[in-house]
Design a protein around this motif. Sequence first.
Motif, PDB file in Angstrom:
ATOM      1  N   LYS A  56      74.118  60.792  81.592  1.00 22.47           N
ATOM      2  CA  LYS A  56      74.397  60.237  80.269  1.00 22.47           C
ATOM      3  C   LYS A  56      73.140  59.843  79.521  1.00 22.47           C
ATOM      4  O   LYS A  56      73.008  60.095  78.314  1.00 22.47           O
ATOM      5  CB  LYS A  56      75.331  59.032  80.409  1.00 22.47           C
ATOM      6  CG  LYS A  56      75.798  58.453  79.086  1.00 22.47           C
ATOM      7  CD  LYS A  56      76.797  57.329  79.307  1.00 22.47           C
ATOM      8  CE  LYS A  56      77.295  56.768  77.982  1.00 22.47           C
ATOM      9  NZ  LYS A  56      78.281  55.670  78.191  1.00 22.47           N
ATOM     10  N   GLU A  57      72.190  59.234  80.212  1.00 24.37           N
ATOM     11  CA  GLU A  57      70.996  58.718  79.531  1.00 24.37           C
ATOM     12  C   GLU A  57      70.042  59.819  79.066  1.00 24.37           C
ATOM     13  O   GLU A  57      69.142  59.571  78.261  1.00 24.37           O
ATOM     14  CB  GLU A  57      70.238  57.748  80.448  1.00 24.37           C
ATOM     15  CG  GLU A  57      69.683  58.354  81.718  1.00 24.37           C
ATOM     16  CD  GLU A  57      70.686  58.389  82.872  1.00 24.37           C
ATOM     17  OE1 GLU A  57      70.252  58.636  84.008  1.00 24.37           O
ATOM     18  OE2 GLU A  57      71.896  58.159  82.621  1.00 24.37           O
ATOM     19  N   GLU A  58      70.232  61.049  79.551  1.00 23.44           N
ATOM     20  CA  GLU A  58      69.330  62.147  79.176  1.00 23.44           C
ATOM     21  C   GLU A  58      69.982  63.148  78.230  1.00 23.44           C
ATOM     22  O   GLU A  58      69.334  64.117  77.813  1.00 23.44           O
ATOM     23  CB  GLU A  58      68.836  62.871  80.430  1.00 23.44           C
ATOM     24  CG  GLU A  58      67.964  62.024  81.332  1.00 23.44           C
ATOM     25  CD  GLU A  58      67.448  62.784  82.542  1.00 23.44           C
ATOM     26  OE1 GLU A  58      67.576  64.024  82.564  1.00 23.44           O
ATOM     27  OE2 GLU A  58      66.928  62.148  83.472  1.00 23.44           O
TER      28      GLU A  58
ATOM     29  N   ILE B 270      59.247  69.037  78.289  1.00 24.43           N
ATOM     30  CA  ILE B 270      59.016  68.059  79.354  1.00 24.43           C
ATOM     31  C   ILE B 270      60.074  68.285  80.425  1.00 24.43           C
ATOM     32  O   ILE B 270      61.213  68.648  80.120  1.00 24.43           O
ATOM     33  CB  ILE B 270      59.062  66.600  78.843  1.00 24.43           C
ATOM     34  CG1 ILE B 270      60.385  66.312  78.120  1.00 24.43           C
ATOM     35  CG2 ILE B 270      57.862  66.310  77.949  1.00 24.43           C
ATOM     36  CD1 ILE B 270      60.547  64.833  77.736  1.00 24.43           C
ATOM     37  N   ALA B 271      59.675  68.090  81.680  1.00 27.30           N
ATOM     38  CA  ALA B 271      60.601  68.339  82.782  1.00 27.30           C
ATOM     39  C   ALA B 271      60.334  67.368  83.922  1.00 27.30           C
ATOM     40  O   ALA B 271      59.247  66.786  84.031  1.00 27.30           O
ATOM     41  CB  ALA B 271      60.452  69.773  83.279  1.00 27.30           C
ATOM     42  N   HIS B 272      61.330  67.204  84.772  1.00 30.18           N
ATOM     43  CA  HIS B 272      61.149  66.399  85.978  1.00 30.18           C
ATOM     44  C   HIS B 272      60.226  67.136  86.949  1.00 30.18           C
ATOM     45  O   HIS B 272      60.131  68.371  86.931  1.00 30.18           O
ATOM     46  CB  HIS B 272      62.501  66.139  86.636  1.00 30.18           C
ATOM     47  CG  HIS B 272      63.399  65.245  85.837  1.00 30.18           C
ATOM     48  ND1 HIS B 272      63.070  63.949  85.529  1.00 30.18           N
ATOM     49  CD2 HIS B 272      64.625  65.465  85.279  1.00 30.18           C
ATOM     50  CE1 HIS B 272      64.050  63.395  84.831  1.00 30.18           C
ATOM     51  NE2 HIS B 272      65.000  64.297  84.654  1.00 30.18           N
TER      52      HIS B 272
ATOM     53  N   LYS C 134      58.272  58.756  77.745  1.00 35.18           N
ATOM     54  CA  LYS C 134      59.055  58.040  78.754  1.00 35.18           C
ATOM     55  C   LYS C 134      60.527  57.981  78.357  1.00 35.18           C
ATOM     56  O   LYS C 134      61.211  56.988  78.597  1.00 35.18           O
ATOM     57  CB  LYS C 134      58.497  56.618  78.940  1.00 35.18           C
ATOM     58  CG  LYS C 134      57.030  56.582  79.378  1.00 35.18           C
ATOM     59  CD  LYS C 134      56.817  57.288  80.712  1.00 35.18           C
ATOM     60  CE  LYS C 134      55.350  57.289  81.102  1.00 35.18           C
ATOM     61  NZ  LYS C 134      55.113  58.054  82.353  1.00 35.18           N
ATOM     62  N   PHE C 135      60.990  59.067  77.775  1.00 40.20           N
ATOM     63  CA  PHE C 135      62.389  59.152  77.364  1.00 40.20           C
ATOM     64  C   PHE C 135      63.312  58.794  78.531  1.00 40.20           C
ATOM     65  O   PHE C 135      63.116  59.241  79.653  1.00 40.20           O
ATOM     66  CB  PHE C 135      62.688  60.577  76.861  1.00 40.20           C
ATOM     67  CG  PHE C 135      64.120  60.840  76.545  1.00 40.20           C
ATOM     68  CD1 PHE C 135      64.746  60.214  75.493  1.00 40.20           C
ATOM     69  CD2 PHE C 135      64.859  61.733  77.317  1.00 40.20           C
ATOM     70  CE1 PHE C 135      66.065  60.462  75.199  1.00 40.20           C
ATOM     71  CE2 PHE C 135      66.181  61.994  77.038  1.00 40.20           C
ATOM     72  CZ  PHE C 135      66.794  61.352  75.972  1.00 40.20           C
TER      73      PHE C 135
ATOM     74  N   TRP D 256      58.182  62.126  83.175  1.00 38.81           N
ATOM     75  CA  TRP D 256      58.290  63.534  82.819  1.00 38.81           C
ATOM     76  C   TRP D 256      56.918  64.191  82.948  1.00 38.81           C
ATOM     77  O   TRP D 256      55.888  63.513  82.998  1.00 38.81           O
ATOM     78  CB  TRP D 256      58.794  63.699  81.385  1.00 38.81           C
ATOM     79  CG  TRP D 256      60.115  63.078  81.110  1.00 38.81           C
ATOM     80  CD1 TRP D 256      60.355  61.802  80.667  1.00 38.81           C
ATOM     81  CD2 TRP D 256      61.394  63.686  81.259  1.00 38.81           C
ATOM     82  NE1 TRP D 256      61.708  61.590  80.529  1.00 38.81           N
ATOM     83  CE2 TRP D 256      62.372  62.721  80.886  1.00 38.81           C
ATOM     84  CE3 TRP D 256      61.830  64.945  81.666  1.00 38.81           C
ATOM     85  CZ2 TRP D 256      63.731  62.988  80.907  1.00 38.81           C
ATOM     86  CZ3 TRP D 256      63.184  65.215  81.685  1.00 38.81           C
ATOM     87  CH2 TRP D 256      64.124  64.247  81.307  1.00 38.81           C
ATOM     88  N   TYR D 257      56.930  65.515  82.952  1.00 37.10           N
ATOM     89  CA  TYR D 257      55.694  66.285  82.994  1.00 37.10           C
ATOM     90  C   TYR D 257      55.674  67.275  81.838  1.00 37.10           C
ATOM     91  O   TYR D 257      56.692  67.901  81.522  1.00 37.10           O
ATOM     92  CB  TYR D 257      55.560  67.006  84.337  1.00 37.10           C
ATOM     93  CG  TYR D 257      55.268  66.041  85.467  1.00 37.10           C
ATOM     94  CD1 TYR D 257      53.963  65.821  85.904  1.00 37.10           C
ATOM     95  CD2 TYR D 257      56.298  65.300  86.050  1.00 37.10           C
ATOM     96  CE1 TYR D 257      53.692  64.906  86.911  1.00 37.10           C
ATOM     97  CE2 TYR D 257      56.035  64.370  87.051  1.00 37.10           C
ATOM     98  CZ  TYR D 257      54.730  64.182  87.475  1.00 37.10           C
ATOM     99  OH  TYR D 257      54.462  63.260  88.455  1.00 37.10           O
ATOM    100  N   ASP D 258      54.501  67.388  81.195  1.00 36.15           N
ATOM    101  CA  ASP D 258      54.329  68.312  80.072  1.00 36.15           C
ATOM    102  C   ASP D 258      54.106  69.724  80.587  1.00 36.15           C
ATOM    103  O   ASP D 258      53.280  69.948  81.488  1.00 36.15           O
ATOM    104  CB  ASP D 258      53.118  67.905  79.225  1.00 36.15           C
ATOM    105  CG  ASP D 258      53.345  66.632  78.429  1.00 36.15           C
ATOM    106  OD1 ASP D 258      54.417  66.521  77.792  1.00 36.15           O
ATOM    107  OD2 ASP D 258      52.462  65.756  78.438  1.00 36.15           O
ATOM    108  N   LEU D 259      54.824  70.670  80.004  1.00 33.33           N
ATOM    109  CA  LEU D 259      54.624  72.079  80.322  1.00 33.33           C
ATOM    110  C   LEU D 259      54.539  72.867  79.020  1.00 33.33           C
ATOM    111  O   LEU D 259      55.135  72.481  78.016  1.00 33.33           O
ATOM    112  CB  LEU D 259      55.755  72.619  81.189  1.00 33.33           C
ATOM    113  CG  LEU D 259      55.899  71.974  82.563  1.00 33.33           C
ATOM    114  CD1 LEU D 259      57.150  71.130  82.615  1.00 33.33           C
ATOM    115  CD2 LEU D 259      55.916  73.013  83.666  1.00 33.33           C
ATOM    116  N   SER D 260      53.808  73.970  79.051  1.00 29.87           N
ATOM    117  CA  SER D 260      53.656  74.783  77.849  1.00 29.87           C
ATOM    118  C   SER D 260      53.497  76.251  78.208  1.00 29.87           C
ATOM    119  O   SER D 260      53.059  76.599  79.311  1.00 29.87           O
ATOM    120  CB  SER D 260      52.440  74.322  77.036  1.00 29.87           C
ATOM    121  OG  SER D 260      51.244  74.503  77.773  1.00 29.87           O
TER     122      SER D 260
END
Length: 216
Positions: A31-33, A173-175, A196-197, A202-206
Amino acid sequence: MSDFPPNLSIRPLTIEDIDKCVQLENKGFPKEERCSEQKFKYRLTVAPELCSGLFIRDYDYKYNFINLPEVAEELEKAHDEEDDLREDEDFPAKSSVLKETLIGHIIATKIPGEKITEESMELGTHTEKSRHIGIHSVVIDPTWRGKNLGPLLLHDYIQKLSNQDVGDQVVIIAHKELIPFYEKIGFNDNGESRCKFADTTWYDLSIDLVAKDDNY
């Protein structure tokens, strides 16, 4: 694979798909995501070309190849008789697609910076002139997970955006546990995100968008 989804189709999403997207999001995220209905409405309105859906389609009887010939013949006869009764009436052309079931989606907008931030996830932040596309949601229906549908949808998405020249880079962003999944698709791990949603790490990916040259 016998249990692979039949009649798969990928197409851009529109505002008319909002209910399906909300239902799928509720299945796929805690729910929170989850993306809210309000955010879906905004994103599907301002950037539908950046939102993609994976569907299972049900087709009209005559396009259903699994019918046995004798069954198809009976269906053809019944429908021909029905068409004869309606031939003098002014009906619009009927699509061969009877139903679409959404089993995966990607939701994105153009973000003002180079990375996903909590601010870029808010309403009103789509920046049309930006060359950075921020993915806010990637989900596959839990019923159909484990069949490589996520990579299928993402590869199609990246390829189409690259060839359309709508941006220079896609970011997400991903876990931590999902980093290997995205790296296999071609994303680069850029380290822990400042976002910090949902009070989560989270981790940044591109991944860079590079159009493929078909003239070779």
